[in-house]
Design an enzyme around this catalytic site. Structure first.
Site, PDB file in Angstrom:
ATOM      1  N   HIS A  53       0.839  -1.200   0.000  1.00 42.25           N
ATOM      2  CA  HIS A  53       0.000   0.000   0.000  1.00 42.25           C
ATOM      3  C   HIS A  53       0.874   1.250   0.000  1.00 42.25           C
ATOM      4  O   HIS A  53       2.097   1.162   0.140  1.00 42.25           O
ATOM      5  CB  HIS A  53      -0.954   0.019   1.201  1.00 42.25           C
TER       6      HIS A  53
HETATM    7  P1  TYD Z   1      -2.674  -3.728   7.223  1.00 41.10           P
HETATM    8  O1  TYD Z   1      -2.458  -2.267   7.024  1.00 41.10           O
HETATM    9  O2  TYD Z   1      -3.618  -4.434   6.266  1.00 41.10           O
HETATM   10  O3  TYD Z   1      -1.288  -4.487   7.143  1.00 41.10           O
HETATM   11  P2  TYD Z   1      -0.184  -4.364   6.003  1.00 41.10           P
HETATM   12  O4  TYD Z   1       0.855  -3.434   6.565  1.00 41.10           O
HETATM   13  O5  TYD Z   1       0.371  -5.702   5.753  1.00 41.10           O
HETATM   14  O6  TYD Z   1      -0.854  -3.750   4.783  1.00 41.10           O
HETATM   15  O7  TYD Z   1      -3.141  -3.949   8.705  1.00 41.10           O
HETATM   16  C1  TYD Z   1      -3.704  -5.161   9.140  1.00 41.10           C
HETATM   17  C2  TYD Z   1      -4.876  -4.882  10.055  1.00 41.10           C
HETATM   18  O8  TYD Z   1      -4.440  -4.175  11.212  1.00 41.10           O
HETATM   19  C3  TYD Z   1      -5.954  -4.054   9.400  1.00 41.10           C
HETATM   20  O9  TYD Z   1      -7.206  -4.649   9.660  1.00 41.10           O
HETATM   21  C4  TYD Z   1      -5.887  -2.705  10.089  1.00 41.10           C
HETATM   22  C5  TYD Z   1      -5.232  -3.001  11.408  1.00 41.10           C
HETATM   23  N1  TYD Z   1      -4.343  -1.921  11.886  1.00 41.10           N
HETATM   24  C6  TYD Z   1      -4.784  -1.075  12.888  1.00 41.10           C
HETATM   25  O10 TYD Z   1      -5.905  -1.190  13.394  1.00 41.10           O
HETATM   26  N2  TYD Z   1      -3.933  -0.092  13.331  1.00 41.10           N
HETATM   27  C7  TYD Z   1      -2.696   0.073  12.809  1.00 41.10           C
HETATM   28  O11 TYD Z   1      -1.944   0.991  13.239  1.00 41.10           O
HETATM   29  C8  TYD Z   1      -2.257  -0.789  11.755  1.00 41.10           C
HETATM   30  C9  TYD Z   1      -0.917  -0.622  11.111  1.00 41.10           C
HETATM   31  C10 TYD Z   1      -3.118  -1.780  11.320  1.00 41.10           C
END
Ligand code: TYD
Length: 139
Positions: A53
């Site tokens: 992302h």
């Molecule tokens: P996500 O952003 O999808 O992970 P990646 O970095 O692999 O793209 O995050 C995974 C899940 O964690 C998503 O449901 C959102 C949650 N999350 C939070 O609630 N707070 C945060 O600070 C982060 C980084 C993720």
């Protein structure tokens, strides 16, 4: 309007000591923003990748606290791979860049600091949307 060349590896202080080494980070010193959020990624199964992302506004600072992994940065024109494998190096990633994390070693631990609280609307999760925003100069 960041480009891959704006991503920087920052060497952190390191106190080597026979009792065990110590490193630290301070906001607005080693980390060039005020820290609003800290999260970590761990127990990554072999072959998995994370973090496909871009952020519209959030800046981040990534440390491989344990083990190693690669961070692939893409500005829509060029890609660059940063290998993190020491706990006294941080990677500063400005906003507006597509980034993925892969090749996690066993028991690796990725620590990430962000300049914003968790804000789902700040995430760009589709690469095609990222390219459109980037090419139109929106991010
Ligand atoms: P996500 O952003 O999808 O992970 P990646 O970095 O692999 O793209 O995050 C995974 C899940 O964690 C998503 O449901 C959102 C949650 N999350 C939070 O609630 N707070 C945060 O600070 C982060 C980084 C993720």
């Amino acid at each position: 309007m960041a480009l891959v060349d704006d991503v920087k590896i920052i060497e952190l202080p390191k106190f080597t000591d026979p009792r065990g080494n110590l490193s630290f980070v301070e906001q607005l010193k080693h980390i060039p923003f005020e820290i609003k959020r800290t999260y970590w990624i761990y127990d990554v199964p072999g072959g998995e990748f994370r973090g496909g992302h871009a952020f519209k506004q959030n800046e981040e600072f990534i440390i491989a606290l344990s083990g190693s992994f690669n961070v692939i940065i893409d500005d829509g024109e060029r890609k660059k791979v940063f290998s993190l494998n020491r706990s006294y190096y941080g990677l500063y990633v400005p906003s507006g860049l597509w980034r993925e994390m892969e090749d996690f070693s066993t028991n690796s631990l990725a620590l990430e600091f962000g300049s914003m609280h968790y804000e789902p609307d700040d995430y760009i999760r589709h690469y095609s949307e990222f390219l459109t925003l980037k090419h139109n100069g929106k991010i």
